[in-house]
Each structure stands twice: as C-alpha cells, then as structure tokens.
Scaffold this motif. Structure first.
Motif, PDB file in Angstrom:
ATOM      1  N   ALA A 286      52.784  39.315  25.937  1.00  0.00           N
ATOM      2  CA  ALA A 286      53.470  39.232  27.233  1.00  0.00           C
ATOM      3  C   ALA A 286      52.787  40.146  28.251  1.00  0.00           C
ATOM      4  CB  ALA A 286      54.936  39.621  27.061  1.00  0.00           C
ATOM      5  N   TYR A 287      51.746  39.655  28.893  1.00  0.00           N
ATOM      6  CA  TYR A 287      50.997  40.417  29.912  1.00  0.00           C
ATOM      7  C   TYR A 287      50.175  39.427  30.720  1.00  0.00           C
ATOM      8  CZ  TYR A 287      46.453  39.948  27.596  1.00  0.00           C
ATOM      9  OH  TYR A 287      45.295  39.432  27.078  1.00  0.00           O
ATOM     10  N   GLU A 288      49.384  39.964  31.644  1.00  0.00           N
ATOM     11  CA  GLU A 288      48.631  39.121  32.569  1.00  0.00           C
ATOM     12  C   GLU A 288      47.739  38.079  31.877  1.00  0.00           C
ATOM     13  OE1 GLU A 288      49.160  39.107  35.798  1.00  0.00           O
ATOM     14  OE2 GLU A 288      47.643  37.550  36.092  1.00  0.00           O
TER      15      GLU A 288
ATOM     16  N   LEU B  36      40.529  31.612  37.137  1.00  0.00           N
ATOM     17  CA  LEU B  36      39.583  32.527  37.771  1.00  0.00           C
ATOM     18  C   LEU B  36      40.018  33.962  37.495  1.00  0.00           C
ATOM     19  CD1 LEU B  36      37.223  33.017  39.828  1.00  0.00           C
ATOM     20  CD2 LEU B  36      39.002  33.175  41.566  1.00  0.00           C
ATOM     21  N   GLY B  37      39.112  34.708  36.867  1.00  0.00           N
ATOM     22  CA  GLY B  37      39.369  36.123  36.657  1.00  0.00           C
ATOM     23  C   GLY B  37      38.279  36.916  37.342  1.00  0.00           C
ATOM     24  N   GLY B  38      38.188  38.174  37.001  1.00  0.00           N
ATOM     25  CA  GLY B  38      37.100  38.983  37.533  1.00  0.00           C
ATOM     26  C   GLY B  38      37.591  40.284  38.130  1.00  0.00           C
ATOM     27  N   TRP B  39      36.641  41.171  38.349  1.00  0.00           N
ATOM     28  CA  TRP B  39      36.979  42.528  38.775  1.00  0.00           C
ATOM     29  C   TRP B  39      36.133  42.966  39.958  1.00  0.00           C
ATOM     30  CZ3 TRP B  39      41.082  45.193  36.575  1.00  0.00           C
ATOM     31  CH2 TRP B  39      41.682  44.538  35.479  1.00  0.00           C
TER      32      TRP B  39
HETATM   33  C1  GLC Z   1      40.207  39.393  32.481  1.00  0.00           C
HETATM   34  C2  GLC Z   1      40.091  38.817  33.872  1.00  0.00           C
HETATM   35  C3  GLC Z   1      41.193  39.312  34.754  1.00  0.00           C
HETATM   36  C4  GLC Z   1      42.528  38.995  34.100  1.00  0.00           C
HETATM   37  C5  GLC Z   1      42.603  39.610  32.734  1.00  0.00           C
HETATM   38  C6  GLC Z   1      43.879  39.205  32.024  1.00  0.00           C
HETATM   39  O1  GLC Z   1      39.937  40.744  32.498  1.00  0.00           O
HETATM   40  O2  GLC Z   1      38.849  39.128  34.445  1.00  0.00           O
HETATM   41  O3  GLC Z   1      41.121  38.706  36.020  1.00  0.00           O
HETATM   42  O4  GLC Z   1      43.611  39.407  34.898  1.00  0.00           O
HETATM   43  O5  GLC Z   1      41.509  39.193  31.958  1.00  0.00           O
HETATM   44  O6  GLC Z   1      43.946  39.693  30.764  1.00  0.00           O
END
Ligand code: GLC
Length: 431
Positions: free
Chosen positions: A194-196, A305-308
């Motif tokens: 239960a997280y992002e 889409l993820g990323g930092w």
């Molecule tokens: C990865 C992604 C990030 C996302 C995270 C979730 O690090 O780059 O955008 O929020 O995973 O676990």
C-alpha cells in the motif's frame, strides 16, 4: 639587502592577502537522494566529480527511504520546518505540483540554456502555472514487463500481450517448474504494497483496459467504471495464484530480489532492474529481456510515467551553489554515466542515440515509444492534493487485493472520497 627584504616581505604580504580574498568559503551541500538499485552509488560518483571541479564544496548524499510515499513523509518534515539541512532534493515526477512552494526557480540560475535538451513533457510537468521551473529532470521511468527468455523458450511460449495471456502462461509454467522441484517459483511479481508503487501498477492495469486514469486531466473523476473494476478484480485473483500472497507487501526492491534469485517468470518493474538483473552471478543474468506491459482485453498496453527530478531548496543557506550542483547532476555527463552503469533513463533526448548508452541498454532504443508515451498519474490536476488522492486510490486497491473489499464497492467509496478531496465532478474515462 634591506631593500630586498622589504620587497620579499611586500610580496609575501600581497600573496597572503590576495589568498585570503580569493579563497572561497568552504561549504557543505547535502543532497537527499534515492538509494534504490544503484542510485546512491551513482549519485556519490557524480558528487565526487563535482567536488573535484569545485574544491570549496563538500557534497554529502543523504540516504532516504526506498518507498516514494515514505520518502515524501521525510521530505515534508524538512520542508515544513524550512530546514537548511538539505540543499538539493531528488523529487518524484508527481511532486512538483504538491511541493512547488519550497523550491527555487531554476530560471534564476541559468536553466534557460538547458531546458531544450530535455523532454518537453517533463519540463512542462516541472513548471508551475506561473512559469517557474521548480525541478530539473534527472531520470525518467516507465513500467516494463521483465520476462525470462530461457523459460519461455523451454516451454515454447510467447511474450504475453494481454493480461489473460500472462495469467495463462504463468499458471502453466509455474505448475511445471514446481513439479520439477522448484517450489519457490512464482509466476508474476510486482508492487502490491500500500504505497505509491501500487498506484503506478494499478494505473497500468486500468488504463490498459480502457478504464481511464483515475482523474482525467480536465478534472473529472473517472475511476468508477466497469473496465477499472474488471482489472482490479483480475489483479486480486493473481494474489496467491500466479503471484505470492506476499505480493501485497512488495515494493520494487522486493520484487527484484525474488526475480534475481531466479524465482519468477515475469516481473513488473522500472528500467533500473535491467542492469542489475544482468550482473554476473545472478540467476537472471543473460536469461531475460523486457517488453511493453500487457493490455486488457479492451485496450492498449500502458506504462505509468515515473521518474525523478532535482529541486533546490528555498531554505538552503547556499541557494546559488545548490542550484549549480543540481544543474551539474542533471547534466549530460552525469545522466550518461547513470544510463550506462545503472540503466536509469536519461531525460536528455540526444542520449537515446548515444552508442554507449544503447549498448548498455538496448531497450532504450527498441522501447523508446514506451518511454515517450507513458501515462501520467493525475498529479498536475489534483495538485496540491495529489499525494492524498493517490493514497485514497492505493488504499482502495489494496483493500481489494487483500480481500477486505470487493472491487465495485471499493471504487464507489473511492469516488466519493475523491469528490470530497478535490471538489471535482465525476465523468467517463476518455481514451
Ligand atoms: C519509481 C518511479 C516513481 C514512482 C515510484 C513508485 O521510483 O520513478 O515515479 O513514484 O517508482 O514506487
């Protein structure tokens, strides 16, 4: 003699005095960065490069929690206290809208010259409605399907293109492998805690089944629809069948360790797991590849889409130096090193044509479209409440995965909670 002595003394005086004036103050800058996979090592290497070029700066890399949701909690403690203890923050692509008030505008520190090198969509994501660039793109991410080439070949199966095919192939191969004595073998590992990370996984299932993106970019709450319900239910059916029961407690690094031990046929993860999985000595080395994630019966494959990104804190005691360090970290030299060594996707477009980068990460080329067409989470439209919206979403999905709620009831409650939080109306998903 005496004349010479005066001359020497004068010279010494000038040297000492000018030294005093010119010597820059020695400062320490702290970057709060990730430690998932090889992130920390590569940040430390970049910090060393920076210190060589800027001997008056000592850069420290602060370890932060792996789970994005926990990391945000830590950052908020620093930011809300207006703490000068962290100068540069590695921030998630979903946070600029929620956190913008805490960061400097990079246009005040020369970013005009570099913005065109980066993907437009990320620059746009990191720009406030009033035109401030509050974060520099550092690396981008998109969800991928990792699959074992050796096992698909052994059992004469194709890379699945739909979730049902994935289910079916996983069931079959798990049965065979377990019967052959590999009792720990699993079909599919992913991020079900239960997280992002669960928000990212569940968005992929739902969007790939034409179930929309939770809250549409024009501010309609779309999650309460049949296609979404169908996919959440399907995923709940994986728990304890093709996926371990413990998948509902797994984050990226947990999935990766099961995978690298050779105990999973498929894994959903980000690109960083590619370099690590091929490291000598791992069971997966030379035995896997990556593909777009499968789609629902009713849709197209989708990758979240993820990323930092890098934000320079408004509360830093050295704002100019903090911005300069962030600019260096986001530069081509550092992004290339991280791409080659750690398969972290650059945000600088030209690096996708760089031979060394493509050799280390051939899928940066072959899956380029996956990276450029990734589906955004609804962070801009729900800002500054994205984190809360996401939490409502992942808790709802998690309650279905753990059997506490059925999917229809969960999305009905979720819809009401999202209305309360955002004040938005409901609408149909758009494709
Ligand atoms: C990865 C992604 C990030 C996302 C995270 C979730 O690090 O780059 O955008 O929020 O995973 O676990």
């Amino acid at each position: 003699m005496r004349k010479n002595l005066i001359l020497v003394l004068t010279l010494v005086f000038i040297m000492v005095f000018s030294g005093f004036v010119l010597a820059q103050e020695q400062i320490t800058l702290t970057i709060a960065g990730g430690a998932v996979g090889q992130e920390k090592e590569t940040t430390e290497l970049a910090a060393e490069w920076y210190m060589e070029e800027n001997p008056h700066v000592n850069v420290e890399v602060l370890d932060t929690p792996d789970l994005a949701t926990d990391r945000l909690g830590l950052y908020l403690q620093f930011l809300e206290a207006e703490s000068p203890n962290v100068d540069v923050y590695q921030i998630d692509v979903i946070w600029p809208g929620d956190l913008e008030e805490h960061f400097l505008d990079f246009y005040d520190y020369g970013a005009e010259e570099i913005v065109d090198d980066h993907f437009d969509a990320i620059i746009e994501n990191n720009t406030t409605p009033d035109g401030r660039l509050v974060a520099l793109p550092w690396f981008t991410d998109a969800g991928l399907l990792y699959y074992r080439t050796d096992l698909l070949e052994k059992y004469d199966r194709d890379v699945p293109e739909t979730w049902s095919e994935l289910e079916e192939t996983a069931e079959y191969i798990v049965e065979q492998e377990r019967a052959a004595g590999n009792e720990d073998f699993e079909g599919f590992v992913w991020q079900g805690d239960a997280y992002e990370g669960l928000t990212c996984n569940a968005l992929e299932w739902i969007y790939s089944n034409n179930g929309g993106d939770i809250v549409s970019p024009d501010g309609k709450i779309t999650i309460n629809n049949e296609n979404a319900v169908e996919m959440i239910e399907m995923a709940a059916g994986w728990v304890g069948t093709i996926s371990p029961t413990g998948v509902t407690g797994m984050a990226e690094e947990d999935a990766r360790s099961t995978w690298e031990a050779g105990n999973a046929l498929f894994m959903r993860n980000w690109p960083y797991a590619y370099a690590l999985g091929h490291e000598e000595g791992k069971a997966t080395a030379g035995n896997f590849d990556v593909a777009p994630l499968p789609s629902g019966e009713d849709g197209e494959p989708a990758a979240t889409l993820g990323g930092w990104n890098l934000g320079a804190s408004k509360y830093s005691n050295h704002p100019e130096e903090a911005a300069k360090l962030a600019m260096f970290l986001a530069s081509e030299r550092v992004q290339k090193m991280r791409a080659v060594q750690a398969t972290l996707n650059p945000t600088i477009e030209s690096l996708y044509e760089d031979e060394e980068v493509l050799e280390a990460a051939p899928f940066f080329g072959s899956l380029y479209e996956v990276f450029t067409n990734a589906v955004a989470r609804p962070s801009t439209v729900t800002a500054p409440n994205y984190n809360q919206a996401s939490e409502l979403f992942f808790q709802a999905v998690h309650s279905v995965l753990t059997g506490q709620e059925d999917a229809l009831t969960a999305v009905e409650y979720l819809e009401l909670d999202l209305i309360d939080l955002t004040g938005f109306e409901t609408g149909d998903p758009e494709y």
